[in-house]
Design a protein around this motif. Structure first.
Motif, PDB file in Angstrom:
ATOM      1  N   GLY A 296       0.838  -1.196   0.000  1.00 37.50           N
ATOM      2  CA  GLY A 296       0.000   0.000   0.000  1.00 37.50           C
ATOM      3  C   GLY A 296       0.866   1.237   0.000  1.00 37.50           C
ATOM      4  N   ASP A 297       0.214   2.399  -0.018  1.00 37.92           N
ATOM      5  CA  ASP A 297       0.936   3.665  -0.100  1.00 37.92           C
ATOM      6  C   ASP A 297       1.071   4.308   1.279  1.00 37.92           C
ATOM      7  OD1 ASP A 297      -1.561   4.721   0.520  1.00 37.92           O
ATOM      8  OD2 ASP A 297      -1.822   5.767  -1.385  1.00 37.92           O
ATOM      9  N   PRO A 298       1.683   5.499   1.383  1.00 37.88           N
ATOM     10  CA  PRO A 298       1.864   6.127   2.698  1.00 37.88           C
ATOM     11  C   PRO A 298       0.563   6.404   3.440  1.00 37.88           C
ATOM     12  CG  PRO A 298       3.368   7.109   1.123  1.00 37.88           C
ATOM     13  CD  PRO A 298       2.464   6.214   0.339  1.00 37.88           C
ATOM     14  N   LEU A 299      -0.506   6.730   2.734  1.00 39.47           N
ATOM     15  CA  LEU A 299      -1.783   6.959   3.415  1.00 39.47           C
ATOM     16  C   LEU A 299      -2.299   5.665   4.023  1.00 39.47           C
ATOM     17  CD1 LEU A 299      -3.833   9.201   4.031  1.00 39.47           C
ATOM     18  CD2 LEU A 299      -5.074   8.510   1.970  1.00 39.47           C
ATOM     19  N   HIS A 300      -2.115   4.556   3.320  1.00 41.77           N
ATOM     20  CA  HIS A 300      -2.462   3.246   3.864  1.00 41.77           C
ATOM     21  C   HIS A 300      -1.618   2.953   5.102  1.00 41.77           C
ATOM     22  CE1 HIS A 300      -3.476  -1.012   4.024  1.00 41.77           C
ATOM     23  NE2 HIS A 300      -2.200  -1.332   3.892  1.00 41.77           N
ATOM     24  N   GLY A 301      -0.327   3.290   5.043  1.00 42.63           N
ATOM     25  CA  GLY A 301       0.530   3.082   6.208  1.00 42.63           C
ATOM     26  C   GLY A 301       0.098   3.915   7.399  1.00 42.63           C
ATOM     27  N   ALA A 302      -0.276   5.179   7.157  1.00 42.95           N
ATOM     28  CA  ALA A 302      -0.769   6.024   8.249  1.00 42.95           C
ATOM     29  C   ALA A 302      -2.035   5.434   8.855  1.00 42.95           C
ATOM     30  CB  ALA A 302      -1.011   7.440   7.740  1.00 42.95           C
ATOM     31  N   MET A 303      -2.896   4.863   8.015  1.00 43.01           N
ATOM     32  CA  MET A 303      -4.124   4.246   8.534  1.00 43.01           C
ATOM     33  C   MET A 303      -3.804   3.045   9.417  1.00 43.01           C
ATOM     34  SD  MET A 303      -7.397   4.417   8.672  1.00 43.01           S
ATOM     35  CE  MET A 303      -7.855   5.519   7.319  1.00 43.01           C
ATOM     36  N   LEU A 304      -2.859   2.205   9.003  1.00 42.47           N
ATOM     37  CA  LEU A 304      -2.472   1.060   9.831  1.00 42.47           C
ATOM     38  C   LEU A 304      -1.932   1.516  11.180  1.00 42.47           C
ATOM     39  CD1 LEU A 304      -0.666  -1.200   7.179  1.00 42.47           C
ATOM     40  CD2 LEU A 304      -2.981  -1.471   8.091  1.00 42.47           C
ATOM     41  N   ILE A 305      -1.113   2.571  11.169  1.00 42.65           N
ATOM     42  CA  ILE A 305      -0.553   3.097  12.419  1.00 42.65           C
ATOM     43  C   ILE A 305      -1.660   3.648  13.303  1.00 42.65           C
ATOM     44  CG2 ILE A 305       0.908   4.920  13.372  1.00 42.65           C
ATOM     45  CD1 ILE A 305       2.750   4.527  10.938  1.00 42.65           C
ATOM     46  N   ALA A 306      -2.603   4.406  12.711  1.00 40.81           N
ATOM     47  CA  ALA A 306      -3.697   4.983  13.493  1.00 40.81           C
ATOM     48  C   ALA A 306      -4.548   3.896  14.142  1.00 40.81           C
ATOM     49  CB  ALA A 306      -4.546   5.885  12.608  1.00 40.81           C
TER      50      ALA A 306
END
Length: 331
Positions: A296-306
């Motif tokens: 996935g992309d950085p926005l997907h990564g931010a969602m996983l972290i959140a």
């Protein structure tokens, strides 16, 4: 019967050289579908204190409120934000954003991260390895799951070697060399530059004073890619970009046969003119690492972290400059 409380969601944010994106995560089974991410195409300004927290909030807060309203979400369990330049220019974000997000949105759990960390998480999750994140800028980040290592990401004036702004600037340099009649010039890139920006003598005035100069330079990178098949100067620029990217990845990738390497970012939409030399460079410089597609992309990564932060399950290595975590308990 006690009425149900407000639905709690999580907010993921990606702030880069091309603007700000925000996405809302909602609980499984919630009746309203997750709204589509929102985008602001204005890059966040950088000032004397680094990335301008006030300018980011001006863009982010309306997007967050709209996403929450559209999804029927009454509160946020966590916010995770990945920002380009956070490692070196994130002082204002660290001092302003957690309290501002608590005051304006009621959120008490916040992660502020380098966009390289969110890119890594989106691409490889919790696997050891390295990720090259390339868009307007370029950074490589690696982890053995106990600590983070980064290379480049110094911005378009000092580094980001191989990124979109670097490729675009190199292409425009070759254009002005051709205009001057100097060696190393490209007539093909000169023609493309004049189509995009007008007469070459006016180019400095169109570029130097712009706050979004990096994004403007990066806008010329696809022109370099389009010329690469027929123009040896353009092809040479992309070979150099590939070499720089692989060097950065080699600097951060952990040893061991389990290491993986992935690519993420809009620059790689250029396709084979860049990917062919980059694959060759990675095979030479990182022979032990297995190349895998980004999940996935950085926005997907931010969602996983959140999501992990909201659940109290965030297991990624903390780092003040790369992964700054603020919770109700830590303040």
């Amino acid at each position: 019967m006690t009425p149900p409380g407000p639905v709690s969601g999580v907010l993921a944010v990606d702030s880069g050289g091309s603007g700000v994106r925000a996405a809302l995560g909602v609980p499984a089974g919630h009746g309203t579908a997750r709204p589509a991410p929102l985008t602001s195409e204005e890059p966040v300004r950088t000032g004397s204190r680094g990335i301008d927290a006030g300018h980011l909030l001006e863009q982010l807060l309306p997007m967050a409120r709209r996403l929450m309203a559209d999804a029927g979400v009454g509160e946020l369990g966590a916010v995770a934000l990945g920002a380009a330049g956070f490692a070196t220019l994130g002082a204002d974000l660290r001092s302003v954003l957690p309290s501002a997000l608590h005051r304006e949105l009621g959120v008490r759990r916040v992660v502020l991260a380098a966009d390289a960390v969110t890119a890594y998480t989106g691409a490889l999750g919790r696997q050891p390895g390295a990720v090259i994140a390339a868009g307007t800028g370029m950074i490589a980040i690696g982890t053995d799951l106990t600590s983070w290592r980064r290379a480049d990401g110094w911005g378009h004036l000092l580094g980001d070697c191989g990124g979109g702004a670097w490729i675009g600037r190199a292409g425009l340099e070759s254009a002005v060399r051709a205009f001057d009649g100097r060696r190393g010039g490209s007539a093909a890139l000169l023609a493309r530059a004049e189509e995009m920006f007008g007469p070459v003598p006016e180019l400095p005035g169109r570029l130097y004073a712009r706050a979004d100069r990096a994004a403007v330079l990066a806008s010329f990178a696809p022109e370099v890619g389009a010329c690469a098949d027929a123009d040896p100067v353009a092809a040479g620029i992309l070979r150099a970009a590939a070499r720089y990217m692989a060097e950065s990845a080699a600097a951060v990738c952990p040893d061991g046969s389990e290491a993986q390497v992935a690519l993420t970012g809009g620059l790689f939409r250029m396709g084979e003119p860049l990917l062919v030399p980059l694959r060759a460079e990675l095979a030479e410089q990182l022979p032990h690492a297995r190349a895998v597609p980004a999940a996935g992309d950085p926005l997907h990564g931010a969602m996983l972290i959140a999501v992990d932060l909201a659940r109290g399950e965030l297991a990624l290595a903390r780092d003040e400059r790369l992964l700054h975590v603020v919770t109700e308990e830590t303040g």
